[in-house]
Design a protein around this motif. Structure first.
Motif, PDB file in Angstrom:
ATOM      1  N   SER B  91       9.998  75.110  30.058  1.00  0.00           N
ATOM      2  CA  SER B  91       9.897  76.764  30.049  1.00  0.00           C
ATOM      3  C   SER B  91      11.163  77.806  29.971  1.00  0.00           C
ATOM      4  O   SER B  91      10.798  78.983  29.849  1.00  0.00           O
ATOM      5  CB  SER B  91       8.326  76.775  30.483  1.00  0.00           C
ATOM      6  OG  SER B  91       8.922  77.243  31.888  1.00  0.00           O
ATOM      7  N   SER B  92      12.546  76.806  30.309  1.00  0.00           N
ATOM      8  CA  SER B  92      12.893  77.786  31.022  1.00  0.00           C
ATOM      9  C   SER B  92      13.756  77.697  29.497  1.00  0.00           C
ATOM     10  O   SER B  92      15.523  78.603  30.238  1.00  0.00           O
ATOM     11  CB  SER B  92      13.764  77.159  32.037  1.00  0.00           C
ATOM     12  OG  SER B  92      14.839  75.731  31.239  1.00  0.00           O
ATOM     13  N   ASP B  93      13.630  77.298  28.419  1.00  0.00           N
ATOM     14  CA  ASP B  93      14.730  77.568  27.818  1.00  0.00           C
ATOM     15  C   ASP B  93      14.544  77.994  26.861  1.00  0.00           C
ATOM     16  O   ASP B  93      13.577  76.430  25.707  1.00  0.00           O
ATOM     17  CB  ASP B  93      15.254  76.067  27.445  1.00  0.00           C
ATOM     18  CG  ASP B  93      17.192  76.014  25.918  1.00  0.00           C
ATOM     19  OD1 ASP B  93      16.368  77.327  25.706  1.00  0.00           O
ATOM     20  OD2 ASP B  93      17.649  75.546  26.903  1.00  0.00           O
ATOM     21  N   ARG B  98      11.018  76.171  21.102  1.00  0.00           N
ATOM     22  CA  ARG B  98      11.651  76.471  19.682  1.00  0.00           C
ATOM     23  C   ARG B  98      11.745  75.715  18.383  1.00  0.00           C
ATOM     24  O   ARG B  98      11.510  75.405  17.356  1.00  0.00           O
ATOM     25  CB  ARG B  98      12.362  78.316  19.102  1.00  0.00           C
ATOM     26  CG  ARG B  98      11.610  79.428  19.889  1.00  0.00           C
ATOM     27  CD  ARG B  98      12.342  80.890  18.839  1.00  0.00           C
ATOM     28  NE  ARG B  98      12.269  80.548  18.017  1.00  0.00           N
ATOM     29  CZ  ARG B  98      11.683  81.778  17.378  1.00  0.00           C
ATOM     30  NH1 ARG B  98      10.538  81.708  17.914  1.00  0.00           N
ATOM     31  NH2 ARG B  98      11.710  80.994  16.072  1.00  0.00           N
ATOM     32  N   LEU B  99      13.042  74.927  19.048  1.00  0.00           N
ATOM     33  CA  LEU B  99      13.678  74.001  17.815  1.00  0.00           C
ATOM     34  C   LEU B  99      12.434  72.824  18.284  1.00  0.00           C
ATOM     35  O   LEU B  99      11.896  72.409  16.549  1.00  0.00           O
ATOM     36  CB  LEU B  99      14.970  73.257  18.818  1.00  0.00           C
ATOM     37  CG  LEU B  99      16.004  73.889  18.491  1.00  0.00           C
ATOM     38  CD1 LEU B  99      17.137  73.111  19.244  1.00  0.00           C
ATOM     39  CD2 LEU B  99      15.675  74.642  17.074  1.00  0.00           C
ATOM     40  N   VAL B 156       4.567  74.320  28.819  1.00  0.00           N
ATOM     41  CA  VAL B 156       5.387  74.291  27.270  1.00  0.00           C
ATOM     42  C   VAL B 156       4.400  75.314  26.448  1.00  0.00           C
ATOM     43  O   VAL B 156       5.209  76.692  25.466  1.00  0.00           O
ATOM     44  CB  VAL B 156       5.095  73.267  25.871  1.00  0.00           C
ATOM     45  CG1 VAL B 156       6.334  74.184  24.746  1.00  0.00           C
ATOM     46  CG2 VAL B 156       6.993  72.647  27.110  1.00  0.00           C
ATOM     47  N   PHE B 157       3.152  75.366  25.725  1.00  0.00           N
ATOM     48  CA  PHE B 157       2.282  76.212  25.486  1.00  0.00           C
ATOM     49  C   PHE B 157       2.486  77.446  25.673  1.00  0.00           C
ATOM     50  O   PHE B 157       2.625  78.494  24.180  1.00  0.00           O
ATOM     51  CB  PHE B 157       0.664  75.741  26.108  1.00  0.00           C
ATOM     52  CG  PHE B 157       0.029  76.663  24.440  1.00  0.00           C
ATOM     53  CD1 PHE B 157       0.029  76.170  23.855  1.00  0.00           C
ATOM     54  CD2 PHE B 157      -0.626  77.828  24.923  1.00  0.00           C
ATOM     55  CE1 PHE B 157      -1.129  76.658  22.874  1.00  0.00           C
ATOM     56  CE2 PHE B 157      -0.832  78.159  24.056  1.00  0.00           C
ATOM     57  CZ  PHE B 157      -1.553  78.129  22.553  1.00  0.00           C
ATOM     58  N   THR B 174       8.011  84.667  28.656  1.00  0.00           N
ATOM     59  CA  THR B 174       9.619  85.008  29.205  1.00  0.00           C
ATOM     60  C   THR B 174       9.727  85.963  30.862  1.00  0.00           C
ATOM     61  O   THR B 174      10.436  85.540  30.927  1.00  0.00           O
ATOM     62  CB  THR B 174      10.741  85.274  28.296  1.00  0.00           C
ATOM     63  OG1 THR B 174      10.862  86.621  26.959  1.00  0.00           O
ATOM     64  CG2 THR B 174      11.015  84.120  27.361  1.00  0.00           C
ATOM     65  N   ASP B 175       8.849  86.880  30.283  1.00  0.00           N
ATOM     66  CA  ASP B 175       9.275  88.365  31.651  1.00  0.00           C
ATOM     67  C   ASP B 175       8.505  86.941  33.101  1.00  0.00           C
ATOM     68  O   ASP B 175       7.750  86.328  33.463  1.00  0.00           O
ATOM     69  CB  ASP B 175       7.823  88.634  31.371  1.00  0.00           C
ATOM     70  CG  ASP B 175       7.685  89.810  32.339  1.00  0.00           C
ATOM     71  OD1 ASP B 175       7.639  89.586  33.699  1.00  0.00           O
ATOM     72  OD2 ASP B 175       7.226  91.123  31.782  1.00  0.00           O
ATOM     73  N   PRO B 176       9.526  87.501  33.930  1.00  0.00           N
ATOM     74  CA  PRO B 176       9.712  87.088  35.050  1.00  0.00           C
ATOM     75  C   PRO B 176       7.898  86.958  35.737  1.00  0.00           C
ATOM     76  O   PRO B 176       7.758  86.048  36.225  1.00  0.00           O
ATOM     77  CB  PRO B 176      10.485  87.780  36.142  1.00  0.00           C
ATOM     78  CG  PRO B 176      11.512  88.365  34.983  1.00  0.00           C
ATOM     79  CD  PRO B 176      10.566  88.475  33.183  1.00  0.00           C
TER      80      PRO B 176
END
Lengths: 228, 228
Positions: B91-93, B98-99, B156-157, B174-176
DNA sequence: AATACTATTAACCGTATGGTGAATACAAGG
DNA sequence: CCTTGTATTCACCATACGGTTAATAGTATT
């Protein structure tokens, strides 16, 4: 005998074909000509009936959205059983999952189709979960909104990423054998959650599960647009 | 002073811009002109360097794929910790997720990019999990391939369905703050799994987690193609 | 500084696509 | 049967886009 001219019927045929095409290729990837061909209808009729590709897309989403909502409304009380119901509701319609996925990729932050209804669903479910937690039927230290998306993730993910599912399990997510295995698997954490160690009630129940998960509007003209 | 002509550098600039564009719009939705513009390069250079849009896309996927693989290789032994590591890895990218998602929607059943490597990953992980299960560190009645896609799903979800995540939790994935909450949440079933009631070993460990999750090839020319 | 090579650019092409103008054919009402 | 309205069709447009041809300008080599 069949009427040779029936606008209502052609509308339905278009909607049917469009659902398949949009689910397969998304808003940007779908081809109006192909929708018309599949519907056995002149391309012009799409615009005659719906005005634009995007309007048609919105119509499709909106319909599928409310259709699915009803399904979700009927979740049983018991948490383990509710998870299975959600699995059924969330994974019994591949086209729906794909539409969700296209939306997820395409939305740029603009308002989603049926956003209010969705927010409604989440807040109702949330309230229900909170009650269950207050009664000690869900561990107190469990974050409920995290629990919510987790449940959706558990049920929707295999259909949303079928290749990965196939690589991991050797089965297509639509395969009945997969579905049986998945149901059996989901029962496990379900019962575990139910056996709520926090307060110790052995069998758990949630209030009834309603709601839905949904759709959204278009993106920048006939493409995809960023998602965040 | 800077060389005004440096093919290597332009290649890199194109790759960078293409990654962003493909992640945002997918293969069909991405625009060569836009990639060129973002890269500050003449459009012609895309074809000069990579031959075709699709070849460029494959190159992007392949690069991202191997890049991510290394990340996954370093998972720790303890199951609870491993889940957190996978969360980080998975989940860090956002672009990577998205790819993956574009691929999931676009693939028609043709061979995936890096399919062999992925299969490798899954079988290695699977063997590791089986060993851990044999040693009683994972409940015997738990389906391991189900466990695998479940772990991927859990991590991932949220990124794959950001709008849903935002509706459920009020936070962007993406929020910390979201990430902290999610990590805390994931620790819960992790420890629960570790406490393996089936054989009773209190603390669990997996062997090291390697591998990756991946990519795929193109679809029908410049569109989207069905996924199943 | 002339040569040879290649990175870069400008202009262009064929095609596919969403969308439209206007003709046409069917059905209902009179 | 004729008229009126509308469902359906046909031909067409403007545009955008992936890809290419051919000219041009750096750069290394001698």
């Amino acid at each position: 005998m069949e009427k040779t001219r029936d606008l209502g019927r052609t509308r339905e045929r278009i909607l049917g074909a469009a659902l398949r095409e949009f689910a397969a290729h998304g808003l940007g990837g779908a081809r109006c000509g192909e929708i018309a061909r599949r519907a056995g209808v002149n391309k012009r009729m799409l615009f005659y009936c719906f005005g634009s590709k995007e309007a048609l897309y919105r119509e499709i989403l909106s319909r599928k959205f409310t259709e699915r909502a009803n399904f979700f409304e009927a979740a049983p009380d018991d948490l383990a059983a509710a998870i299975l119901h959600w699995y059924e509701a969330g994974s019994s319609d591949l086209e729906w999952v794909r539409l969700l996925e296209w939306e997820a990729l395409g939305a740029a932050g603009d308002k989603l189709v049926g956003e209010d209804a969705r927010r409604d669903y989440f807040s109702r479910t949330s309230a229900r979960l909170r009650r269950a937690q207050a009664r000690g039927r869900i561990p107190r230290d469990l974050d409920l909104s995290q629990l919510q998306i987790t449940m959706i993730a558990l049920t929707v993910f295999p259909l949303a990423f079928p290749q990965m599912t196939r690589l991991a399990t050797g089965l297509a997510p639509t395969d009945p054998r997969f579905r049986r295995k998945r149901q059996r698997f989901l029962r496990w954490p379900g019962e575990r959650l139910s056996a709520a160690p926090a307060t110790g009630t052995p069998s758990a129940s949630l209030s009834k599960g309603e709601g839905t998960v949904g759709n959204r509007a278009p993106r920048r003209a006939a493409r995809g647009a960023v998602g965040g």
